[in-house]
Scaffold this motif. Structure first.
Motif, PDB file in Angstrom:
ATOM      1  N   TYR A 161      33.952  13.317  11.852  1.00 44.87           N
ATOM      2  CA  TYR A 161      32.797  12.411  11.954  1.00 44.87           C
ATOM      3  C   TYR A 161      33.098  11.258  12.912  1.00 44.87           C
ATOM      4  CZ  TYR A 161      28.865   9.444  11.088  1.00 44.87           C
ATOM      5  OH  TYR A 161      27.737   8.674  11.280  1.00 44.87           O
ATOM      6  N   ASP A 162      34.318  10.760  12.888  1.00 42.69           N
ATOM      7  CA  ASP A 162      34.672   9.679  13.812  1.00 42.69           C
ATOM      8  C   ASP A 162      34.479  10.114  15.261  1.00 42.69           C
ATOM      9  OD1 ASP A 162      35.267   7.855  11.862  1.00 42.69           O
ATOM     10  OD2 ASP A 162      37.419   8.245  11.852  1.00 42.69           O
ATOM     11  N   SER A 163      34.742  11.394  15.538  1.00 38.56           N
ATOM     12  CA  SER A 163      34.557  11.898  16.902  1.00 38.56           C
ATOM     13  C   SER A 163      33.079  12.051  17.246  1.00 38.56           C
ATOM     14  CB  SER A 163      35.269  13.244  17.075  1.00 38.56           C
ATOM     15  OG  SER A 163      34.613  14.275  16.355  1.00 38.56           O
ATOM     16  N   LEU A 164      32.208  12.131  16.224  1.00 36.27           N
ATOM     17  CA  LEU A 164      30.769  12.288  16.438  1.00 36.27           C
ATOM     18  C   LEU A 164      30.010  10.961  16.378  1.00 36.27           C
ATOM     19  CD1 LEU A 164      30.037  15.376  14.131  1.00 36.27           C
ATOM     20  CD2 LEU A 164      30.257  15.394  16.619  1.00 36.27           C
ATOM     21  N   ARG A 165      30.646   9.940  15.921  1.00 37.68           N
ATOM     22  CA  ARG A 165      29.927   8.720  15.567  1.00 37.68           C
ATOM     23  C   ARG A 165      29.164   8.122  16.745  1.00 37.68           C
ATOM     24  NH1 ARG A 165      32.609   4.628  11.198  1.00 37.68           N
ATOM     25  NH2 ARG A 165      30.647   3.852  10.357  1.00 37.68           N
ATOM     26  N   TYR A 166      29.780   8.084  17.902  1.00 35.76           N
ATOM     27  CA  TYR A 166      29.092   7.543  19.075  1.00 35.76           C
ATOM     28  C   TYR A 166      27.887   8.416  19.409  1.00 35.76           C
ATOM     29  CZ  TYR A 166      28.117   6.242  23.901  1.00 35.76           C
ATOM     30  OH  TYR A 166      27.489   5.847  25.053  1.00 35.76           O
ATOM     31  N   ASP A 167      28.061   9.735  19.328  1.00 36.95           N
ATOM     32  CA  ASP A 167      26.961  10.657  19.636  1.00 36.95           C
ATOM     33  C   ASP A 167      25.813  10.540  18.637  1.00 36.95           C
ATOM     34  OD1 ASP A 167      28.301  11.606  21.831  1.00 36.95           O
ATOM     35  OD2 ASP A 167      29.107  13.380  20.818  1.00 36.95           O
ATOM     36  N   ASN A 211      25.491  19.508  16.578  1.00 37.99           N
ATOM     37  CA  ASN A 211      26.867  19.151  16.191  1.00 37.99           C
ATOM     38  C   ASN A 211      26.891  18.453  14.833  1.00 37.99           C
ATOM     39  OD1 ASN A 211      27.772  20.183  18.631  1.00 37.99           O
ATOM     40  ND2 ASN A 211      27.777  18.184  19.662  1.00 37.99           N
ATOM     41  N   LEU A 212      25.935  17.564  14.625  1.00 38.66           N
ATOM     42  CA  LEU A 212      25.866  16.852  13.352  1.00 38.66           C
ATOM     43  C   LEU A 212      25.493  17.813  12.226  1.00 38.66           C
ATOM     44  CD1 LEU A 212      26.141  14.071  12.037  1.00 38.66           C
ATOM     45  CD2 LEU A 212      23.699  13.727  12.424  1.00 38.66           C
ATOM     46  N   ASN A 213      24.629  18.757  12.527  1.00 33.67           N
ATOM     47  CA  ASN A 213      24.236  19.748  11.529  1.00 33.67           C
ATOM     48  C   ASN A 213      25.414  20.647  11.161  1.00 33.67           C
ATOM     49  OD1 ASN A 213      22.328  21.058   9.851  1.00 33.67           O
ATOM     50  ND2 ASN A 213      22.042  22.661  11.387  1.00 33.67           N
ATOM     51  N   ASN A 214      26.219  21.026  12.148  1.00 34.29           N
ATOM     52  CA  ASN A 214      27.425  21.814  11.870  1.00 34.29           C
ATOM     53  C   ASN A 214      28.396  21.030  11.004  1.00 34.29           C
ATOM     54  OD1 ASN A 214      26.583  24.062  13.328  1.00 34.29           O
ATOM     55  ND2 ASN A 214      27.515  23.345  15.242  1.00 34.29           N
ATOM     56  N   PHE A 215      28.519  19.752  11.314  1.00 33.89           N
ATOM     57  CA  PHE A 215      29.382  18.894  10.491  1.00 33.89           C
ATOM     58  C   PHE A 215      28.893  18.887   9.047  1.00 33.89           C
ATOM     59  CE2 PHE A 215      29.716  14.655   8.523  1.00 33.89           C
ATOM     60  CZ  PHE A 215      31.099  14.551   8.414  1.00 33.89           C
ATOM     61  N   SER A 216      27.598  18.706   8.866  1.00 31.05           N
ATOM     62  CA  SER A 216      27.025  18.671   7.514  1.00 31.05           C
ATOM     63  C   SER A 216      27.278  19.977   6.777  1.00 31.05           C
ATOM     64  CB  SER A 216      25.520  18.396   7.606  1.00 31.05           C
ATOM     65  OG  SER A 216      24.915  18.457   6.335  1.00 31.05           O
ATOM     66  N   ASN A 218      29.767  22.011   7.167  1.00 30.80           N
ATOM     67  CA  ASN A 218      31.185  22.310   6.968  1.00 30.80           C
ATOM     68  C   ASN A 218      31.911  21.358   6.030  1.00 30.80           C
ATOM     69  OD1 ASN A 218      31.300  24.609   8.671  1.00 30.80           O
ATOM     70  ND2 ASN A 218      31.391  23.299  10.480  1.00 30.80           N
ATOM     71  N   ILE A 219      31.272  20.276   5.626  1.00 33.39           N
ATOM     72  CA  ILE A 219      31.928  19.378   4.671  1.00 33.39           C
ATOM     73  C   ILE A 219      31.436  19.696   3.266  1.00 33.39           C
ATOM     74  CG2 ILE A 219      32.159  17.572   6.413  1.00 33.39           C
ATOM     75  CD1 ILE A 219      29.910  16.048   4.951  1.00 33.39           C
ATOM     76  N   PRO A 220      32.219  19.363   2.252  1.00 35.49           N
ATOM     77  CA  PRO A 220      31.805  19.647   0.866  1.00 35.49           C
ATOM     78  C   PRO A 220      30.505  18.926   0.505  1.00 35.49           C
ATOM     79  CG  PRO A 220      34.138  19.069   0.975  1.00 35.49           C
ATOM     80  CD  PRO A 220      33.568  18.781   2.324  1.00 35.49           C
ATOM     81  N   ASP A 221      29.517  19.686   0.074  1.00 35.08           N
ATOM     82  CA  ASP A 221      28.233  19.133  -0.369  1.00 35.08           C
ATOM     83  C   ASP A 221      27.553  18.271   0.685  1.00 35.08           C
ATOM     84  OD1 ASP A 221      28.439  20.359  -2.864  1.00 35.08           O
ATOM     85  OD2 ASP A 221      29.547  18.664  -3.713  1.00 35.08           O
ATOM     86  N   GLY A 222      27.742  18.630   1.946  1.00 29.18           N
ATOM     87  CA  GLY A 222      27.141  17.846   3.023  1.00 29.18           C
ATOM     88  C   GLY A 222      25.631  17.798   2.939  1.00 29.18           C
ATOM     89  N   GLU A 223      25.047  18.901   2.466  1.00 27.23           N
ATOM     90  CA  GLU A 223      23.588  18.950   2.366  1.00 27.23           C
ATOM     91  C   GLU A 223      23.055  18.007   1.290  1.00 27.23           C
ATOM     92  OE1 GLU A 223      25.146  21.658  -0.730  1.00 27.23           O
ATOM     93  OE2 GLU A 223      25.632  21.241   1.367  1.00 27.23           O
ATOM     94  N   LYS A 224      23.950  17.512   0.432  1.00 22.86           N
ATOM     95  CA  LYS A 224      23.532  16.605  -0.636  1.00 22.86           C
ATOM     96  C   LYS A 224      23.607  15.127  -0.228  1.00 22.86           C
ATOM     97  CE  LYS A 224      24.812  19.784  -4.343  1.00 22.86           C
ATOM     98  NZ  LYS A 224      25.639  20.005  -5.547  1.00 22.86           N
ATOM     99  N   VAL A 225      24.077  14.876   0.979  1.00 22.35           N
ATOM    100  CA  VAL A 225      24.070  13.497   1.501  1.00 22.35           C
ATOM    101  C   VAL A 225      22.680  13.280   2.097  1.00 22.35           C
ATOM    102  CG1 VAL A 225      25.140  11.837   3.064  1.00 22.35           C
ATOM    103  CG2 VAL A 225      26.538  13.624   1.987  1.00 22.35           C
ATOM    104  N   TYR A 226      21.825  12.612   1.361  1.00 21.18           N
ATOM    105  CA  TYR A 226      20.406  12.551   1.727  1.00 21.18           C
ATOM    106  C   TYR A 226      20.170  11.929   3.097  1.00 21.18           C
ATOM    107  CZ  TYR A 226      15.422  11.578   1.586  1.00 21.18           C
ATOM    108  OH  TYR A 226      14.096  11.525   1.905  1.00 21.18           O
ATOM    109  N   LEU A 227      20.817  10.812   3.381  1.00 22.05           N
ATOM    110  CA  LEU A 227      20.606  10.162   4.677  1.00 22.05           C
ATOM    111  C   LEU A 227      20.995  11.079   5.832  1.00 22.05           C
ATOM    112  CD1 LEU A 227      21.798   6.467   4.110  1.00 22.05           C
ATOM    113  CD2 LEU A 227      19.475   7.403   3.988  1.00 22.05           C
ATOM    114  N   LEU A 228      22.036  11.857   5.636  1.00 21.84           N
ATOM    115  CA  LEU A 228      22.491  12.790   6.670  1.00 21.84           C
ATOM    116  C   LEU A 228      21.476  13.916   6.866  1.00 21.84           C
ATOM    117  CD1 LEU A 228      24.664  13.803   8.632  1.00 21.84           C
ATOM    118  CD2 LEU A 228      25.817  14.882   6.668  1.00 21.84           C
TER     119      LEU A 228
END
Length: 312
Positions: A161-167, A211-216, A218-228
């Motif tokens: 995520y740190d590598s994606l943050r600027y994007d 890229n952000l969607n792939n990150f979501s 691939n992380i545990p329960d990423g789809e449950k992070v509502y803001l993301l």
């Protein structure tokens, strides 16, 4: 008649008896101190061996008590027991117990105030323990492996995520684009744009959103992070809307390179959204939105290791 010159022979039996008694007494007196010394040495050896045996036995008892406390997830008690054991396995087990005690101590704070450095520290210590745990019971080795693996996933997820943050912040400019195209300057003039330039922007924003969607995913329960999840969905939707408007211009006879001024009016606004703590956010303030989204991502990652947190 008695012979006055006759001398009676000495009593040999008396001399022999007396001399024999004296020699026997001397030998007995010499043997007594030697026997006593030997007896003391034997007793001393027995006491030393007994003490060594007791210490070994005592060390094993404390080691087993520590294992019992670990089975009950009582790592504070296990820490006290393992400190009293000198078994070879005790050193490695002690490191793992210390790790779990520190984890329990800071877990709740990490849910609210995530610290990447602490995650790295825990992971490195778990790695060290795993490299030396061959003589530990199977169940504890499995526990160590699972804990280490999950800490590694958290560490890697935060690094990605740190590598994606600027994007991510760059991508959120998509929500300003329609308003930018219809706004006017101080003299009441609208900006000119080309379809080619706008569609190039939307392609880039889609790539960043991918890229952000792939990150979501691939992380545990990423789809449950509502803001993301909400950000990803709305970003794709906004790209679709902008592209649709550009296609309408092409359909109306404009080329991709024509300079165009919008005839639209008004200002597009987005709905407010609340984070996990009830804070109201909006795409109009992307920095705040991203910061709270990051906090929610980290909180969800910490919940991934909640199974290792135990209270008294």
């Amino acid at each position: 008649m008695e012979n006055e010159n006759y001398n009676s022979a000495p009593d040999i039996r008396d001399e022999v008896t007396e001399n024999s008694y004296d020699d026997s007494t001397s030998v007995t007196e010499e043997k007594k101190p030697k026997t006593l010394i030997i007896a003391l040495i034997i007793v001393g050896c027995v006491l030393v061996l007994s003490l060594i045996g007791f210490l070994i036995f005592k060390s094993s008892i404390f080691y087993k008590l520590a294992l019992s406390d670990i089975e009950k997830n009582n790592y504070e008690a296990a820490s006290e027991m393992i400190a009293k054991s000198n078994k070879d396995e005790a050193a490695v087990l002690s490191e793992y117990v210390d790790l779990r005690v520190d984890f329990n101590k800071h877990y709740l704070n990490m849910l609210e105030k995530f610290d990447p450095a602490r995650i790295n520290k825990w992971y490195e210590k778990a790695e060290k323990v795993a490299s030396e745990y061959d003589n530990l019971p199977d169940e504890i080795r499995m526990d160590i492996d699972s804990f280490r693996c999950k800490l590694g996933i958290i560490r890697d997820s935060v690094t990605v995520y740190d590598s994606l943050r600027y994007d991510v912040k760059d991508m959120m400019q998509v929500f300003e684009e329609i308003n930018r195209l219809v706004e006017t300057d101080s003299e009441g003039n609208k900006i000119s744009f080309r379809v080619k330039d706008i569609t190039r922007k939307t392609r880039r924003w889609r790539t960043l959103c991918d890229n952000l969607n792939n990150f979501s995913s691939n992380i545990p329960d990423g789809e449950k992070v509502y803001l993301l999840s909400y950000l990803i969905s709305e970003a794709y939707s906004e790209c679709d809307e902008i592209d649709a408007q550009m296609q309408n211009l092409i359909n109306n006879g404009f080329s991709e390179t024509d300079k165009i001024k919008s005839t639209g009016q008004g200002h597009k606004s987005f709905n407010d959204v609340r984070n996990s703590n009830g804070v109201t956010l909006n795409f109009s303030n992307p920095d705040d939105y991203e910061r709270y989204m990051y906090n929610d991502i980290c909180k969800k990652l910490m919940e991934y290791v909640a199974e290792f947190y135990f209270t008294d």
